[in-house]
Design an enzyme around this catalytic site. Structure first.
Site, PDB file in Angstrom:
ATOM      1  CB  CYS A  57       4.727   1.046  42.679  1.00 32.09           C
ATOM      2  SG  CYS A  57       3.366   2.105  43.178  1.00 32.09           S
TER       3      CYS A  57
ATOM      4  CE1 TYR B  25     -26.251  20.757  10.316  1.00 33.15           C
ATOM      5  CE2 TYR B  25     -25.174  19.129  11.699  1.00 33.15           C
ATOM      6  CZ  TYR B  25     -25.310  20.425  11.259  1.00 33.15           C
ATOM      7  OH  TYR B  25     -24.497  21.385  11.763  1.00 33.15           O
TER       8      TYR B  25
ATOM      9  CG  ASP C 210     -21.918  19.476  21.891  1.00 32.79           C
ATOM     10  OD1 ASP C 210     -21.834  20.560  21.278  1.00 32.79           O
ATOM     11  OD2 ASP C 210     -21.720  19.370  23.111  1.00 32.79           O
TER      12      ASP C 210
ATOM     13  CB  CYS D 240       5.463   2.089  46.723  1.00 30.21           C
ATOM     14  SG  CYS D 240       6.300   2.933  45.375  1.00 30.21           S
TER      15      CYS D 240
ATOM     16  CB  CYS E  48       5.652   5.847  41.090  1.00 26.47           C
ATOM     17  SG  CYS E  48       6.266   4.441  42.016  1.00 26.47           S
TER      18      CYS E  48
ATOM     19  CE  LYS F 159     -28.367  22.348  18.665  1.00 26.91           C
ATOM     20  NZ  LYS F 159     -26.958  22.570  18.947  1.00 26.91           N
TER      21      LYS F 159
ATOM     22  CB  CYS G  38       5.382   6.612  44.880  1.00 29.66           C
ATOM     23  SG  CYS G  38       3.897   5.655  44.558  1.00 29.66           S
TER      24      CYS G  38
ATOM     25  CE  LYS H  57     -28.646  23.142  23.375  1.00 26.59           C
ATOM     26  NZ  LYS H  57     -28.178  24.515  23.291  1.00 26.59           N
TER      27      LYS H  57
ATOM     28  CE1 TYR I  30      -3.730   2.527   0.924  1.00 22.07           C
ATOM     29  CE2 TYR I  30      -1.990   3.480   2.286  1.00 22.07           C
ATOM     30  CZ  TYR I  30      -3.232   3.575   1.682  1.00 22.07           C
ATOM     31  OH  TYR I  30      -3.957   4.724   1.817  1.00 22.07           O
TER      32      TYR I  30
ATOM     33  CD  GLU J 133     -31.923  15.887  11.020  1.00 25.20           C
ATOM     34  OE1 GLU J 133     -30.901  16.547  11.296  1.00 25.20           O
ATOM     35  OE2 GLU J 133     -32.534  15.993   9.951  1.00 25.20           O
TER      36      GLU J 133
ATOM     37  NE  ARG K 130     -24.068  28.998  12.168  1.00 25.94           N
ATOM     38  CZ  ARG K 130     -24.155  30.027  12.991  1.00 25.94           C
ATOM     39  NH1 ARG K 130     -23.132  30.319  13.775  1.00 25.94           N
ATOM     40  NH2 ARG K 130     -25.230  30.767  13.036  1.00 25.94           N
TER      41      ARG K 130
END
Ligand code: IVH
Length: 672
Positions: free
Chosen positions: A434, A229, A121, A414, A429, A119, A411, A317, A37, A117, A140
């Site tokens: 640990c 959409y 986000d 430990c 750590c 919506k 840590c 909403k 490829y 539909e 937009r």
């Protein structure tokens, strides 16, 4: 090369590469090796460098991102990209429906067909197709003018560079939402943290940030996707309704949300909203409501627009997934690779139906960047089932008694030395033993997406560790019923089930096993690539970083991490003990004891009943092997029409030759 030849070759390469992309990404059935490829791809890139005037607008080379831009140019949208009015209750929807029926002069009883539909986000974009070819893409912006981000959008694999139709419209503008699904978002944020970049608070910000990259190569590495959409300007095709629009563009190869559907009247809208609210937490992407549109385009035109929104659509909403609360404490915890992560304990607060009491602060640098202190009032956000994150501190609420949490010197689990590795934001750590790291690695190993040891959750793992029965994942396979009977509240039956579940995990697929090992930077996806690229664990363990890099999508950082893991003395020992205990990872489709175990097949000529890759899968599913050339080791040659030299060779060597029909009969268990 002569220009006409180059043009022909470019056309061939474009088509061939797109075909292999489809086989690889969509059908999960590559026909050629990654190296083959890459050779096709490089040849195309070279020809395009040599003859820039021949670069096709739908060239697959655009998918990996071209030259960086100095800045974005502005584009005016032919039709403004309006926003949506919001509804927050069924009363608002009744108002919307009433107004529409009034404006259309419909009788009280008349019901409208709406399309509902989810919506999405994310970030709204516009794609422009001229005669089926993607020629421009933009954001937009303010609705009237947006930014030209064509090169970035072309890197999104779900966006077709050419529409799948023989008679495309002269002009088709499609609007849609570019978004980052939740799982890739989680992975992407983890990767950013490991690279020392600030993580994003939510998938929407991540999508927006990714699209606004001046260097398309960066966008190409972000797992963005799109849902289309709405139409913009269309010339040369007439859509009668939103429903017809969605069905048609889907057939042309543009992704649309399969949950969208026409409904009747307010009751239909309410049902849909309720359904989506219930689904919200289980969807693989974020939605922030439901968009309701009048389905019929003639009615949409009759209703028309207002200044900033359309009269025929509204967004109902969901409650926001943000809330304000107080950081009561910040706790450092140790993950399976030793990374120490600060987590905020929050005053419990409800965020859209779920009580949230913890938020991830990612790492110290990120905590400092946002200046998060114990006692702070913060805005938090929850995206799906991703651990909530702090969006920002409400500094105006500070009293002066807030405290910073210093970087730990040791840590917290430990007491080992803690280091900050150059080039990494993480503090780590270094304790090889640990307990927190061991605990996390066993939890990961047994988890559902890894070895899927049913019933072996945190509770039992903690007891195993406390009783000293288990020190690493290999110890799990040495457990006896007597060991488990030492647990609090353990019965014969339960112990038997648990041992059964551990035994059942011995034959997971190789990809699953590699993922379960918990190698840094190797998530489920990379584990699959590794398993497919090497086929066996031993060849995988022996591979050099250079060989790893030949696998598509494996970069230098991942390759380094893998070689380092398998070079680790302790890791090798654990793997050897796992194998000695009978853990035997299988390669994806291979089945032990299948009908064709140990048999080698060669397919040649034009096959009519199945494709070559389907045939290969069928053979492998039965434990056999599909080879590319005929030799003495070949057991069967399946010859389609016009079979040539391979058939000839089979005859010379006396190898059994079958027709497609006979092969299928053999698949069903009949003797050929
Ligand atoms: S239609 C007039 N449909 O919501 C119709 N928008 O608040 C214009 N959005 O800018 C938009 N999912 O980014 C539509 N299924 C969907 C949507 C959707 C998300 C976004 C879009 C728009 C914003 C308006």
């Amino acid at each position: 090369m002569d220009i006409n030849l180059a043009k022909e070759r470019i056309a061939f390469l474009c088509e061939e590469i797109e075909r292999h992309n489809l086989l690889y990404y969509e059908n999960d059935a590559p026909e050629i090796s990654d190296a083959e490829y890459d050779a096709l791809f490089r040849e195309l890139q070279q020809l395009e460098n040599q003859f820039p005037e021949l670069i096709r607008p739908d060239s697959p080379t655009a998918r990996v991102g071209g030259r960086p831009l100095g800045k974005f140019s502005q584009v005016a949208h032919r039709v403004p990209m309006l926003s949506l009015d919001n509804a927050f209750s069924v009363d608002d929807i009744m108002e919307f429906d009433k107004r529409i029926r009034r404006e259309l002069g419909l009788a009280d009883q008349a019901e409208i067909t709406y399309i509902c539909e989810p919506k999405m986000d994310g970030v709204a974009v516009e794609l422009v197709y001229e005669n089926g070819i993607l020629v421009q893409g933009s954001t937009r912006g303010d609705g009237v003018t947006g930014e030209e981000i064509t090169a970035n959008l072309k890197t999104i694999r779900d966006i077709p560079l050419r529409l799948k139709t023989d008679s495309p419209p002269q002009l088709l503008e499609v609007r849609g939402e570019v978004y980052l699904p939740l799982e890739p978002f989680r992975r992407f944020n983890l990767e950013r943290e490991e690279n020392g970049e600030p993580p994003f608070a939510n998938p929407r910000n991540a999508a927006a940030g990714s699209l606004r990259q001046l260097d398309p190569k960066i966008t190409a590495r972000r797992p963005l996707t799109i849902c289309s959409y709405a139409p913009g300007t269309v010339q040369g095709y007439v859509f009668g309704s939103q429903n017809a629009f969605l069905a048609t563009i889907m057939a042309w190869g543009l992704p649309v949300n399969p949950l969208a559907r026409p409904v009747t009247g307010i009751a239909g809208i309410s049902d849909f909203h309720e359904e989506m609210a219930a689904l919200r937490d289980t969807l693989p992407y974020e939605i922030d409501g439901v968009v309701v549109k009048v389905d019929d385009f003639a009615l949409q035109r009759e209703l028309g627009e207002k200044s900033r929104s359309s009269k025929w659509a509204i967004a109902w909403k969901f409650p926001p997934r943000q809330a304000v609360t107080v950081v009561e404490d910040i706790i450092p915890s140790v993950g399976r690779t030793g990374v120490i992560t600060p987590t905020a304990n929050l005053r419990p607060v409800e965020v859209s139906g779920v009580t949230v009491s913890r938020a991830t602060l990612h790492n110290w640098e990120e905590m400092a960047r946002k200046d998060i202190r114990i006692g702070d009032t913060v805005l938090i956000e929850r995206a799906g089932d991703v651990i909530p994150a702090v969006v920002r501190v409400l500094t105006e609420k500070r009293t002066g008694s807030e405290r910073l949490l210093p970087l730990p010197a040791a840590c917290p689990e430990c007491g080992s030395l803690v280091v900050k590795i150059p080039d990494e934001v993480a503090v780590r750590c270094l304790g090889l033993t640990c307990p927190a790291q061991i605990r996390e690695s066993i939890i990961h190993f047994a988890s559902r997406h890894a070895m899927d040891i049913d019933g072996l959750g945190e509770k039992y793992i903690d007891q195993l560790l406390r009783l000293g029965l288990v020190h690493d994942v290999a110890d799990l396979y040495q457990l006896t019923a007597a060991d488990l009977m030492r647990f609090e509240r353990m019965g014969d039956k339960l112990a038997e089930n648990l041992l059964g579940a551990i035994a059942a995990s011995k034959n997971r697929e190789l990809a699953t096993f590699i993922f379960a090992l918990g190698i840094r930077h190797v998530g489920e996806h990379t584990a699959k690539l590794l398993a497919a690229g090497f086929g066996s664990l031993s060849s995988r363990m022996a591979a050099s970083a250079g060989e790893l890099l030949t696998i598509r999508e494996v970069g230098p950082q991942v390759a380094r991490s893998i070689t380092a893991f398998f070079a680790g003395e302790e890791n090798r020992r654990v793997i050897e003990r796992l194998l000695a205990a009978g853990v035997s990872p299988t390669t994806a489709a291979k089945r032990v004891g299948g009908r064709f175990t140990g048999k080698t097949f060669v397919f040649t000529g034009a096959l009519e009943r199945f494709s070559r890759s389907e045939a290969q899968k069928m053979v492998e599913a039965e434990g056999g092997h599909a080879a590319g050339s005929v030799s003495k080791k070949t057991d069967y040659v399946i010859a389609g029409a016009e079979a040539g030299s391979k058939l000839e060779k089979a005859r010379q060597l006396g190898v059994a030759v079958l027709t497609e029909e006979e092969f299928l009969q053999m698949m069903e268990g009949k003797e050929p």
